[in-house]
Design an enzyme around this catalytic site. Structure first.
Site, PDB file in Angstrom:
ATOM      1  N   SER A 158      31.239 -36.051 -17.579  1.00  0.00           N
ATOM      2  CA  SER A 158      30.806 -36.846 -18.734  1.00  0.00           C
ATOM      3  C   SER A 158      31.996 -37.289 -19.575  1.00  0.00           C
ATOM      4  CB  SER A 158      29.856 -36.022 -19.618  1.00  0.00           C
ATOM      5  OG  SER A 158      29.522 -36.715 -20.800  1.00  0.00           O
ATOM      6  N   TYR A 209      29.275 -28.236 -24.347  1.00  0.00           N
ATOM      7  CA  TYR A 209      29.035 -29.202 -23.279  1.00  0.00           C
ATOM      8  C   TYR A 209      30.287 -30.041 -23.030  1.00  0.00           C
ATOM      9  CZ  TYR A 209      26.866 -33.059 -20.695  1.00  0.00           C
ATOM     10  OH  TYR A 209      26.546 -34.011 -19.739  1.00  0.00           O
TER      11      TYR A 209
END
Length: 288
Positions: A158, A209
């Site tokens: 990501s 994350y």
């Protein structure tokens, strides 16, 4: 049926993972990678959800119209197999199954499985890294020996992990990491900093994350470089699917799952001119 190609998609019972399976089946017939029937392993932690996902694929109107699946005369079959990348034994058991069932090797693996937990404390960090970094690392290490030379491995990461979010010192440590151990040490240092409550002072972001995806991206690059240096022709890349409307984004994404699937599918079955060890978004490489 004898399969000429075999692929694996992790975390594939919903969202981007399920869309990746759909798009593989839809795009494979026109892929330069196509040389006969393709078997796609749709993996998921939960047996019931995984098997339901296969039923959803088999009943998918678009796939039926395209005659993508072998039951309609197409080239692809989809088969469920249990896999939890946060559990070492689950990864090893699946790898052993693949080795037994496909002794000549598999053609690609797309490591899509991941989690995004709410909140931020050391337990959230450990659980997030356990899946997104350590689990992806173990899956990568177990799958790579099974992938035919010239095959593909794709790790879905990501842009949330982009290095610009970290101090210049940490950015340099990430960019200079040549070994997996160097990246793992960064993940250990992040965990220790959170445990001590001074991650911001040390130049980290307070987002488990993001840190996990930074680690997974740089780890992918380090492994790609090592494999290239050994003479391997297997292409190993990381990619961001974009901001996709899924459970992980809690419905806030701007892309639909099929759009998010395009880059990982391209990296698995399209001609990417031998590009290796890169980070991709929107079907092209970009600086991480």
């Amino acid at each position: 049926m004898t399969y000429q190609r075999v692929g694996v998609v992790t975390g594939a019972n919903k969202g981007i993972g399920l869309a990746i399976v759909r798009q593989l089946a839809l795009q494979y017939p026109k892929s330069p990678y196509n040389n006969g029937p393709l078997l796609i392993y749709l993996t998921a932690r939960d047996k019931g959800r995984g098997e339901q996902a296969v039923k959803d694929i088999e009943g998918d109107a678009q796939l039926k119209k395209a005659k993508a699946l072998s039951s309609d005369g197409g080239l692809s079959d989809v088969r469920y197999h249990q896999l939890d990348i946060s559990e070492t034994k689950s990864i090893q058991d699946f790898a052993a199954y693949l080795k037994k069932e496909h002794p000549d090797g598999i053609d690609f693996a797309i490591n899509n499985a991941g989690i995004a937990l709410q909140g931020f404390d050391v337990e959230v960090v450990k659980n997030t890294l356990g899946c997104n970094y350590y689990g992806t690392l173990e899956a990568t290490q177990e799958f790579l020996p099974l992938i035919k030379d010239g095959g593909r491995l794709v790790n879905v990461t990501s842009t949330a992990g982009k290095l610009s979010k970290y101090s210049s010192e940490l950015q340099e440590r990430f960019r200079s990491a040549k070994e997996v151990n160097d990246v793992t040490k960064l993940m250990e240092d992040f965990t220790a900093a959170v445990e001590a409550g001074n991650e911001k002072e040390q130049g980290w972001t307070s987002a488990a994350y993001a840190a996990s995806k930074a680690g997974a991206t740089i780890m992918s690059r380090a492994i790609a470089e090592k494999h290239r240096a050994s003479g391997s022709k297997t292409l190993i890349n990381a990619c961001c699917p974009g901001y996709v409307n899924t459970d992980m984004t809690r419905g806030a994404g701007t892309k639909i799952p099929d759009q998010g699937a395009q880059t990982p599918v391209m990296l698995a079955i399209s001609d990417i001119q031998g590009q290796n060890g890169l980070f991709w978004k929107s079907e092209k490489p970009e600086e991480f």
